[in-house]
Design a protein around this motif. Sequence first.
Motif, mmCIF file in Angstrom:
data_model
loop_
_atom_site.group_PDB
_atom_site.id
_atom_site.type_symbol
_atom_site.label_atom_id
_atom_site.label_comp_id
_atom_site.label_asym_id
_atom_site.label_seq_id
_atom_site.Cartn_x
_atom_site.Cartn_y
_atom_site.Cartn_z
ATOM 1 N N LEU A 19 37.102 -29.061 64.194
ATOM 2 C CA LEU A 19 36.596 -30.524 64.585
ATOM 3 C C LEU A 19 37.478 -31.010 65.655
ATOM 4 N N HIS A 20 36.591 -31.791 66.332
ATOM 5 C CA HIS A 20 37.095 -32.348 67.646
ATOM 6 C C HIS A 20 37.514 -33.920 67.526
ATOM 7 N N VAL A 21 38.369 -34.442 68.164
ATOM 8 C CA VAL A 21 38.533 -35.909 68.095
ATOM 9 C C VAL A 21 37.270 -36.710 68.365
ATOM 10 N N GLN A 22 36.662 -36.268 69.451
ATOM 11 C CA GLN A 22 35.358 -37.139 69.900
ATOM 12 C C GLN A 22 34.364 -37.001 68.698
ATOM 13 N N ASP A 23 34.287 -36.045 67.712
ATOM 14 C CA ASP A 23 33.373 -36.061 66.716
ATOM 15 C C ASP A 23 33.869 -37.054 65.681
ATOM 16 N N VAL A 24 34.990 -37.400 65.432
ATOM 17 C CA VAL A 24 35.633 -37.856 64.416
ATOM 18 C C VAL A 24 36.149 -39.489 64.506
ATOM 19 N N MET A 25 36.507 -39.642 65.973
ATOM 20 C CA MET A 25 36.863 -41.003 66.248
ATOM 21 C C MET A 25 35.869 -42.092 66.076
ATOM 22 N N THR A 26 36.350 -43.425 66.042
ATOM 23 C CA THR A 26 35.667 -44.435 65.966
ATOM 24 C C THR A 26 35.473 -44.926 67.371
ATOM 25 N N LYS A 27 34.074 -44.942 67.833
ATOM 26 C CA LYS A 27 33.680 -45.583 69.016
ATOM 27 C C LYS A 27 33.372 -46.957 68.985
ATOM 28 N N ILE A 149 41.332 -42.855 66.786
ATOM 29 C CA ILE A 149 41.452 -42.065 65.415
ATOM 30 C C ILE A 149 42.353 -42.353 64.680
ATOM 31 N N THR A 150 42.032 -42.546 63.356
ATOM 32 C CA THR A 150 43.070 -42.875 62.388
ATOM 33 C C THR A 150 43.135 -41.721 61.311
ATOM 34 N N ARG A 151 44.344 -41.745 60.473
ATOM 35 C CA ARG A 151 44.348 -40.670 59.320
ATOM 36 C C ARG A 151 43.237 -40.700 58.373
ATOM 37 N N ALA A 152 42.609 -41.839 58.194
ATOM 38 C CA ALA A 152 41.495 -42.087 57.371
ATOM 39 C C ALA A 152 40.159 -41.538 58.157
ATOM 40 N N ASP A 153 40.122 -41.462 59.082
ATOM 41 C CA ASP A 153 38.972 -40.837 59.988
ATOM 42 C C ASP A 153 39.101 -39.332 59.871
ATOM 43 N N ILE A 154 40.132 -38.643 60.011
ATOM 44 C CA ILE A 154 40.310 -37.607 59.744
ATOM 45 C C ILE A 154 40.254 -36.863 58.459
ATOM 46 N N LEU A 155 40.780 -37.762 57.609
ATOM 47 C CA LEU A 155 40.535 -37.325 56.081
ATOM 48 C C LEU A 155 39.131 -37.157 55.837
ATOM 49 N N LYS A 156 38.375 -38.392 56.020
ATOM 50 C CA LYS A 156 36.937 -38.246 55.696
ATOM 51 C C LYS A 156 36.305 -37.352 56.393
ATOM 52 N N ALA A 157 36.604 -36.747 57.607
ATOM 53 C CA ALA A 157 35.716 -35.769 58.355
ATOM 54 C C ALA A 157 35.911 -34.393 57.709
ATOM 55 N N VAL A 158 37.257 -34.132 57.478
ATOM 56 C CA VAL A 158 37.676 -32.824 56.588
ATOM 57 C C VAL A 158 37.017 -32.744 55.309
ATOM 58 N N ILE A 159 37.210 -33.712 54.562
ATOM 59 C CA ILE A 159 36.320 -33.960 53.176
ATOM 60 C C ILE A 159 34.716 -33.565 53.470
ATOM 61 N N ASN A 160 34.346 -34.207 54.516
ATOM 62 C CA ASN A 160 32.672 -33.908 54.416
ATOM 63 C C ASN A 160 32.681 -32.542 55.075
ATOM 64 N N LYS A 161 33.363 -32.027 55.858
ATOM 65 C CA LYS A 161 33.249 -30.533 56.426
ATOM 66 C C LYS A 161 33.526 -29.551 55.360
ATOM 67 N N ILE A 162 34.514 -29.756 54.402
ATOM 68 C CA ILE A 162 34.647 -28.942 53.129
ATOM 69 C C ILE A 162 33.404 -28.938 52.132
ATOM 70 N N ARG A 163 32.939 -30.130 52.196
ATOM 71 C CA ARG A 163 31.603 -30.141 51.245
ATOM 72 C C ARG A 163 30.475 -29.671 51.797
ATOM 73 N N SER A 164 30.292 -29.642 53.202
ATOM 74 C CA SER A 164 29.140 -29.291 53.869
ATOM 75 C C SER A 164 28.871 -27.617 53.700
#
Length: 164
Positions: A19-27, A149-164
Amino acid sequence: MDSHHDEGKHIKSAIGYELHVQDVMTKGVICVSKFDPVMKVADILNEKNISGLPVVDKEQRVIGIITQVDILSMIGVSREHTFKDLLKHMLGESLPARKLGDHVGDIMTSPVFSIKPNANIAEAVRIMSEKKIRRLTVANDDRVLLGIITRADILKAVINKIRS
């Protein structure tokens, strides 16, 4: 059975590099100038339920960050203070390290830690952990703000990736 468990562990540990920052960050991040009044920032943080905002110059280059902690430092509450310190303060004892000023530039944290959009989230986590911070501004080579990018953004992305 053990090899299956190890395989799953390896897949999960690789997520930080996939996962890359640009895919997880808040724009489209709300940002402020160093000339903005601190109370305006306090209102934004409160109304939007966020904990920090990037500070940019007129070219949208990141020059700092202002957080709830920076604002609380105006009343003598700093990052290093414990809950016990805060209770003592409420009972009338003074706390050191007070930041003073009416404008963002007076109390913001600068320099700020930034990361490039193409970095992986493992790098973002490493920086946040090392620097004991909760967010990173995302900027290009010219320090122009692209997101946060925040810790919450990263956690959400990791959880979504694990579930997919």
